[in-house]
Design an enzyme around this catalytic site. Structure first.
Site, mmCIF file in Angstrom:
data_model
loop_
_atom_site.group_PDB
_atom_site.id
_atom_site.type_symbol
_atom_site.label_atom_id
_atom_site.label_comp_id
_atom_site.label_asym_id
_atom_site.label_seq_id
_atom_site.Cartn_x
_atom_site.Cartn_y
_atom_site.Cartn_z
ATOM 1 N N GLU A 37 32.328 -3.224 99.781
ATOM 2 C CA GLU A 37 33.142 -3.165 98.564
ATOM 3 C C GLU A 37 33.942 -1.869 98.495
ATOM 4 O O GLU A 37 33.472 -0.810 98.903
ATOM 5 C CB GLU A 37 32.243 -3.221 97.323
ATOM 6 C CG GLU A 37 31.610 -4.560 97.064
ATOM 7 C CD GLU A 37 30.779 -4.563 95.790
ATOM 8 O OE1 GLU A 37 30.123 -5.574 95.542
ATOM 9 O OE2 GLU A 37 30.789 -3.549 95.047
ATOM 10 N N CYS A 96 28.111 -1.480 91.276
ATOM 11 C CA CYS A 96 28.363 -1.260 92.689
ATOM 12 C C CYS A 96 27.437 -2.130 93.526
ATOM 13 O O CYS A 96 26.223 -2.129 93.350
ATOM 14 C CB CYS A 96 28.142 0.213 93.024
ATOM 15 S SG CYS A 96 28.421 0.602 94.742
#
EC number: 2.1.1.192
Length: 355
Positions: A92, A341
């Site tokens: 990511e 996250c």
């Protein structure tokens, strides 16, 4: 066989690589300019570089090694990218629109072994470190996406706070910092770069000795060993006392202001007693240490944790203030696009497994 990312070479490494193969120094400057200023994605677009040098580069390196798997855009302008690596792994990267500019949060590892009990990044164990090139390319992919939008926007700030523990991938992370700081290329100022660590004390000391003039953030999240060991298993190996010694060394060596990150978890670490204990822990550091209070992004797999309510956050903030502690509260972004996250990556991997 997959080629190595050209973005993994520092300017000095690129210069040395070309010199060893019979090319003059100025070739490195030409190539660097095409990569980071003109931002081409094919070596043979470098029109003023000798064809032999281009063929050599193309034989050994790749400019694009990441492919965009998913792109999510929030109503607040935050963009989360899920990139696929050549080996099939997913990482990511997040673009955040701030008042001071455009910040990109990069990932340094595929998965994470730190194992914080509240974090989505640690749901999947680390399978490998990212190369310096794979870290740099995250920024380049975001910048190319901005270039395609045609608004003249440029990435101005970097936070190394994505999936993984940056100090557990120390050499590649340091090369990455040298690459993005280079004034001939991206030219991201050190004061605009923040590296976050969960508390690898020895590496904090090594980082201080390097004097890179980069901002440091430490994930603290608890004011005592009993509580921190319960929510962050790294504290069992590196207790708060050792972490504070490393912080003191860092502050003395660099004189740079440091952030202590503190995620507020309802009825776990957000009570007045915790605020007072935290204030006592860092009372001697003065304005060189700032506590950043972070709203918790709930994760399905960690349902034992919930977000602290606004009144509790305000009370915690006020208590620290009254004790003379520098404190701030992080602005929430991307709540509507798997804000935590590692959350998007975890969801995609699970969906693929089920599919």
């Amino acid at each position: 066989m997959n080629k190595t990312s050209i973005y993994g070479l520092t300017f000095e490494q690129l210069e040395a690589w070309l010199l060893e193969r019979g090319h003059r120094k100025f070739r490195a400057l030409q190539v660097w300019d095409w990569l980071y200023v003109k931002r081409v994605t094919d070596f043979f677009e470098m029109s003023d570089v000798h064809p032999e040098a281009l063929s050599l580069l193309d034989e050994h390196f790749a400019i694009r090694t990441l492919s965009e798997h998913i792109k999510q855009e929030s109503v607040d302008g935050t963009v989360k990218f899920l990139f696929r690596l050549p080996d099939g792994n997913l990482i990511e990267t997040v673009l955040m629109r701030q008042k001071y500019g455009l910040a990109v949060c990069v990932t340094t590892q595929v998965g994470c072994n730190i194992g914080c009990s509240f974090c989505a990044s640690g749901l999947l164990s680390k399978s490998r470190d990212l190369s310096s090139g794979e870290i740099v390319e995250q920024i380049m992919q975001v910048q190319l996406d901005l270039d395609r939008a045609g608004k003249g926007e440029a990435v101005s700030h970097i936070v190394v706070m994505g999936i993984g523990e940056p100090f557990d991938n120390f050499e590649n992370m340091v090369d990455f910092l040298h690459i993005i700081k280079n004034q001939k290329g991206l030219n991201i100022a050190g004061r605009h770069i923040t590296v976050s660590t969960s508390g690898l004390a020895d590496k904090i000391i090594e980082f201080a000795d390097m004097d890179l003039r980069i901002n440091l953030a430490i994930s603290l999240h608890a004011p005592n060993n009993e509580l921190r060991s319960r929510i962050m298993k790294i504290n069992r190996a590196i207790p708060i006392e050792k972490l504070m010694q490393a912080l003191e060394y860092y502050l003395e060596k660099t004189k740079r202001r440091t952030t202590l990150e503190y995620i507020l978890l309802r009825d776990v670490n957000d009570q007045q007693e915790h605020a007072l204990e935290l204030a006592s822990l860092i009372a001697g550091y003065g304005p060189l240490v700032n506590v950043n209070l972070i709203p918790y992004n709930p994760v399905d797999e960690h349902s034992q944790y919930q977000r602290s309510d606004r009144e509790t956050v305000r009370a915690f903030f006020d208590t620290l203030k009254k004790q003379g502690i520098s404190v701030s509260t992080r602005l929430e972004q991307g709540v509507d696009i798997d804000a935590a996250c590692g959350q998007l990556r975890s969801k995609q991997i699970k969906a693929s497994a089920l599919g």
